[in-house]
Design an enzyme around this catalytic site. Structure first.
Site, short mmCIF file in Angstrom:
data_model
loop_
_atom_site.label_atom_id
_atom_site.label_comp_id
_atom_site.label_asym_id
_atom_site.label_seq_id
_atom_site.Cartn_x
_atom_site.Cartn_y
_atom_site.Cartn_z
N GLY A 16 52.83 -26.52 -4.31
CA GLY A 16 52.05 -27.22 -3.28
C GLY A 16 52.23 -26.62 -1.90
O GLY A 16 52.94 -25.61 -1.72
N TYR A 148 49.28 -44.82 -0.79
CA TYR A 148 50.26 -43.77 -0.49
C TYR A 148 51.38 -44.34 0.39
O TYR A 148 52.56 -44.14 0.12
CB TYR A 148 49.52 -42.63 0.23
CG TYR A 148 50.37 -41.48 0.70
CD1 TYR A 148 51.06 -40.67 -0.20
CD2 TYR A 148 50.46 -41.17 2.07
CE1 TYR A 148 51.81 -39.59 0.24
CE2 TYR A 148 51.20 -40.10 2.51
CZ TYR A 148 51.87 -39.31 1.60
OH TYR A 148 52.62 -38.24 2.04
#
Ligand code: AKB
Length: 325
Positions: A16, A148
């Site tokens: 990532g 989130y």
């Protein structure tokens, strides 16, 4: 707690945006063979694959983490694999599963195998509309309104619990939006602050998905890596906070960022077409009070808006010229 030694490091989410650069920096410091990069589905870049071990891990499956921990005798984990805020609103159920089960599995493996340290990043998404919008302090009301953010608050509490109950040396920082030139971010609300650079260089225009006056806390990748590694290398006696530390880099509006880019690319035009991510951005603070991190383990950022923009333009222009953008 005296602190065990970190010799074999596992990085989850290594393909990532942050993981890809953090892994390379850790390999420079600790040796390529001592840093195991782990991804889920995405293939590693050549650089990542050729500089040390690479494994596929599904962090929502505990055995898959345990297998790698045993195989390499891992003593330290940087657990970066996560779903970010924008995708989090599109897929709240998946986000809970990936973010919470993943963290719980990592903490359980760390507890059972008595690992030395765990790093887990939280985010400015822990703050919700009830926290101060300017400079929220380390300890303030945390009632986020995104999935989130919910997983980040729950994750902070879980890390704190594992420290108090099991003595696990787990540490974290609340990342702001991270700006970088190597691996693009995916699925976050602050992604516009990276995308704008790519589009300015490639097409000289960008349509930004938040309003021009949207101000958010941001940080340049070298500072993000420094914060993560400095915190992990700090003596345990310095770490008083086992939730996650506020760390600040810079704060600017989308319009200020576009104006800074225009200094290098005068033809650049930015338009603003806010979408569902505007609501997420509006629920987050504009700046961060990081005095506790500064006092306890000496945190200090290096890059401001001008220095970051100059470096981003130089790095991405080089990649563009080589046909690698
Ligand atoms: C996101 O936008 O979701 C992330 C973050 C601020 O944690 N970059």
């Amino acid at each position: 707690m005296t602190g065990k030694i970190m010799k074999k490091i596992l990085v989850t989410g290594a393909t990532g945006q942050i993981g890809s650069e953090l892994t390379m920096e850790l390999r420079k410091k600790y040796g390529g063979d001592n840093v195991i990069a782990a991804g889920h589905r995405r293939k590693p870049s050549e650089k990542l694959a050729n500089s040390g071990p690479f494994e596929y891990i599904d962090t929502s499956n505990r055995e898959s983490i345990e297998h790698v921990v045993k195989k390499y005798d891992v003593d330290t984990v940087y657990h970066l694999a996560a779903v970010l805020s924008a995708v989090g609103e599109e897929k709240p159920q998946v986000t809970w599963k990936v973010n919470m089960n993943g963290l719980h599995n990592v903490l359980e493996v760390a507890r059972e195998h008595e690992l030395a340290r765990v790093f887990w990043p939280s985010s400015i998404a822990v703050f919700g509309p009830k926290a101060p919008r300017a400079h929220p302090p380390q300890d303030t009301v945390l009632i986020p309104e995104t999935m989130y953010g919910v997983t980040k608050v729950a994750g902070e509490l879980l890390c704190n619990y594992y420290f108090l109950r099991f003595g696990l040396d787990v540490r974290g920082v609340r990342y702001p939006g991270i700006i970088s030139s190597e691996t693009p971010p995916g699925g976050g609300t602050t992604d516009y602050a990276v995308k704008i650079f790519y589009e300015a260089i490639k097409r000289k225009q960008y349509t930004c998905f938040v309003r021009e006056d949207t101000i958010l806390p941001m940080m340049y990748m070298p500072d993000c890596i420094k914060a993560s590694i400095d915190l992990m290398e700090a003596d345990p006696s310095e770490i008083k906070c086992r939730m996650s530390y506020n760390v600040a880099g810079m704060s600017f509006s989308a319009g200020e960022l576009a104006a800074e880019i225009k200094k290098y690319i005068p033809e650049f035009e930015c338009q603003y077409l806010p979408d569902f991510r505007q609501k997420i951005a509006d629920s987050w603070p504009m700046s961060i009070d990081d005095c506790v991190a500064r006092e306890e383990w000496g945190w200090e950022p290096t890059y401001d808006l001008a220095a970051m923009t100059k470096d981003m333009i130089e790095k991405l222009t080089k990649r563009f010229t080589k046909g690698d953008l």
